[in-house]
Motif scaffolding. Sequence first.
Motif, short mmCIF file in Angstrom:
data_model
loop_
_atom_site.label_atom_id
_atom_site.label_comp_id
_atom_site.label_asym_id
_atom_site.label_seq_id
_atom_site.Cartn_x
_atom_site.Cartn_y
_atom_site.Cartn_z
N PRO A 310 -23.68 -36.96 134.00
CA PRO A 310 -23.94 -36.51 135.38
C PRO A 310 -24.15 -35.01 135.40
O PRO A 310 -23.74 -34.28 134.50
CB PRO A 310 -22.65 -36.91 136.11
N ILE A 311 -24.75 -34.52 136.47
CA ILE A 311 -25.26 -33.15 136.48
C ILE A 311 -24.19 -32.10 136.23
O ILE A 311 -24.40 -31.14 135.47
CB ILE A 311 -26.03 -32.87 137.79
N LEU A 312 -23.01 -32.23 136.84
CA LEU A 312 -21.96 -31.23 136.63
C LEU A 312 -21.45 -31.25 135.20
O LEU A 312 -21.23 -30.19 134.59
CB LEU A 312 -20.80 -31.44 137.60
N GLN A 313 -21.26 -32.44 134.65
CA GLN A 313 -20.80 -32.53 133.27
C GLN A 313 -21.86 -32.01 132.31
O GLN A 313 -21.55 -31.38 131.30
CB GLN A 313 -20.45 -33.98 132.94
N MET A 314 -23.13 -32.25 132.62
CA MET A 314 -24.20 -31.74 131.79
C MET A 314 -24.23 -30.22 131.80
O MET A 314 -24.31 -29.56 130.75
CB MET A 314 -25.55 -32.28 132.26
N LEU A 315 -24.14 -29.62 133.00
CA LEU A 315 -24.15 -28.16 133.11
C LEU A 315 -22.94 -27.53 132.42
O LEU A 315 -23.06 -26.49 131.76
CB LEU A 315 -24.19 -27.76 134.59
N GLU A 316 -21.79 -28.16 132.59
CA GLU A 316 -20.59 -27.63 131.94
C GLU A 316 -20.67 -27.76 130.43
O GLU A 316 -20.20 -26.89 129.69
CB GLU A 316 -19.34 -28.36 132.46
N SER A 317 -21.27 -28.83 129.95
CA SER A 317 -21.43 -29.01 128.51
C SER A 317 -22.33 -27.93 127.93
O SER A 317 -22.04 -27.35 126.88
CB SER A 317 -22.00 -30.40 128.22
N ILE A 318 -23.43 -27.63 128.63
CA ILE A 318 -24.34 -26.57 128.17
C ILE A 318 -23.64 -25.22 128.20
O ILE A 318 -23.72 -24.44 127.23
CB ILE A 318 -25.61 -26.54 129.05
N ARG A 319 -22.94 -24.93 129.29
CA ARG A 319 -22.25 -23.64 129.40
C ARG A 319 -21.17 -23.49 128.33
O ARG A 319 -21.03 -22.43 127.71
CB ARG A 319 -21.62 -23.50 130.79
N THR A 320 -20.40 -24.56 128.10
CA THR A 320 -19.34 -24.50 127.11
C THR A 320 -19.90 -24.31 125.70
O THR A 320 -19.38 -23.50 124.92
CB THR A 320 -18.49 -25.79 127.16
N ASN A 321 -20.96 -25.05 125.37
CA ASN A 321 -21.59 -24.88 124.05
C ASN A 321 -22.09 -23.45 123.87
O ASN A 321 -21.95 -22.87 122.79
CB ASN A 321 -22.74 -25.86 123.89
N LEU A 322 -22.67 -22.89 124.92
CA LEU A 322 -23.17 -21.53 124.87
C LEU A 322 -22.02 -20.54 124.68
O LEU A 322 -22.11 -19.60 123.88
CB LEU A 322 -23.94 -21.22 126.16
N MET A 323 -20.93 -20.74 125.42
CA MET A 323 -19.77 -19.86 125.33
C MET A 323 -19.17 -19.89 123.92
O MET A 323 -18.87 -18.84 123.34
CB MET A 323 -18.73 -20.28 126.36
N VAL A 324 -19.00 -21.10 123.38
CA VAL A 324 -18.41 -21.24 122.05
C VAL A 324 -19.32 -20.62 120.99
O VAL A 324 -18.84 -19.94 120.06
CB VAL A 324 -18.15 -22.73 121.74
N ARG A 325 -20.62 -20.81 121.13
CA ARG A 325 -21.56 -20.24 120.16
C ARG A 325 -21.48 -18.72 120.17
O ARG A 325 -21.46 -18.08 119.12
CB ARG A 325 -22.97 -20.71 120.47
N MET A 326 -21.45 -18.13 121.36
CA MET A 326 -21.36 -16.67 121.45
C MET A 326 -20.06 -16.16 120.84
O MET A 326 -20.05 -15.14 120.13
CB MET A 326 -21.46 -16.23 122.92
N ALA A 327 -18.97 -16.86 121.11
CA ALA A 327 -17.67 -16.44 120.56
C ALA A 327 -17.68 -16.53 119.04
O ALA A 327 -17.19 -15.61 118.35
CB ALA A 327 -16.55 -17.31 121.14
N ASN A 328 -18.24 -17.61 118.50
CA ASN A 328 -18.29 -17.77 117.04
C ASN A 328 -19.18 -16.70 116.40
O ASN A 328 -18.85 -16.17 115.32
CB ASN A 328 -18.80 -19.16 116.68
N MET A 329 -20.32 -16.40 117.03
CA MET A 329 -21.22 -15.39 116.47
C MET A 329 -20.58 -14.00 116.53
O MET A 329 -20.79 -13.17 115.65
CB MET A 329 -22.54 -15.40 117.23
N ARG A 330 -19.79 -13.75 117.58
CA ARG A 330 -19.11 -12.46 117.70
C ARG A 330 -18.10 -12.30 116.55
O ARG A 330 -18.00 -11.23 115.95
CB ARG A 330 -18.42 -12.37 119.05
N VAL A 331 -17.37 -13.36 116.25
CA VAL A 331 -16.41 -13.31 115.14
C VAL A 331 -17.14 -13.15 113.81
O VAL A 331 -16.72 -12.36 112.95
CB VAL A 331 -15.55 -14.60 115.13
N ALA A 332 -18.24 -13.89 113.65
CA ALA A 332 -19.00 -13.81 112.39
C ALA A 332 -19.58 -12.42 112.17
O ALA A 332 -19.67 -11.95 111.03
CB ALA A 332 -20.11 -14.86 112.39
N ALA A 333 -19.98 -11.74 113.25
CA ALA A 333 -20.60 -10.42 113.12
C ALA A 333 -19.63 -9.40 112.52
O ALA A 333 -20.06 -8.47 111.81
CB ALA A 333 -21.10 -9.94 114.48
#
Length: 391
Positions: A310-333
């Motif tokens: 559903p739309i809210l779960q889809m949007l939250e899934s995209i936002r969460t994946n984006l947030m986690v990716r940014m956090a992981n890349m920040r640590v990797a940098a």
Amino acid sequence: MNLEHDCSVDQKLFWMNSTFMAQKYSNELRADPDWSVKGFTAAIQRDFGLEPSSQQIYRARKKACTLNKCDFVDQFHKLHDYCEELKKANPGSTVVLKTKMDSDQRRFHRLYICLDACKRGFIEGCRPLVGMDRAFIKGPHPGQLLAAVRSDGNNGMFLIAYAIVEIENKETWVWFIQHLIRDLRIENGHTYAFISDKQKGLSIAIAELIPNAEHRHCVRHFYNNFKGSHPGLTLKQILWDAARATTIPWWKCQMERMKMESEAAWKWLHPKPAQHWSRSHFKAHYKCDMLLKNLCEAFNSSIVKARYKPILQMLESIRTNLMVRMANMRVAAFKWKKSVGPRIEKIVEKNKVESGYCIPILSGDMKYQVTNMEGGQYAVDLGTRSCSCMR
């Protein structure tokens, strides 16, 4: 002992009905609407040690479908509150919810999201090449998810903005790009390049809104159209050689090879403007000779399951994946050994090795004539960071 076991089984069977199974496994059926009866039965056996009848499974699937449809509708009613909460939790973000009247009811029409972290990341550390793509939204209320993706400082995927629209056409792309231009403060189209699969209406939208921007076409998609009428490994190799050629003379040489191999294939390519698909015609100041939109494909792959929700779960899934990716890349940098990312470091080291076979001769202020081992001569200007080999 057997009597107690039989009573336990009878109790399980009493509440293990189709309604319970529909509620218990509604999320699994939402994520995979084609979940097989065999898989459904195996899940119940694993979780409860019981084997339901086929009729129970079919009734449970039907009830779960009804539950999911109601959930899909209910979440659209909560969309306005979600957008307000998103802006409150991410100050500086752009969240545009567009609705329209249908008789006496207001219905969802479009949604555009560009988080503040994505804006700042774009301005501070991304290349000026934007990949544009769309993906189908699954479920009872289908639509299209438009996305703008860029290459970060380590040649990785960096999502800029995304939108949910009713259909993919010129109107929806214009609406999406207009918001993107405002968010990214694009004033001079000469400084940007876009790459896409020639989606419906996208080329026209870019030409109207950013006429000076370069618009590249993904060569993999370009070749898929080419091979339909001109198959064969030889023609494939020549086409990719022409796409990878970095100077116009090299490109012309490959086009002559194509003409000698197949005049029909050459005629198919001839009217296709090379500035859309060959490095030889790309503008050099972008410092990015990307031919494929792999970054967009990477983003689409990361949201395959989310598109069924559903739309809210889809949007939250995209936002969460984006947030986690940014956090992981920040640590990797923080673990980078040099001032550039590992992928860029490999490219630099490879070029350093190849430069050992080149002979530079000073010809002026920060200008050099460089001769390689094959006898080719090129003009290098360190002031403008340019080379006549176009690499």
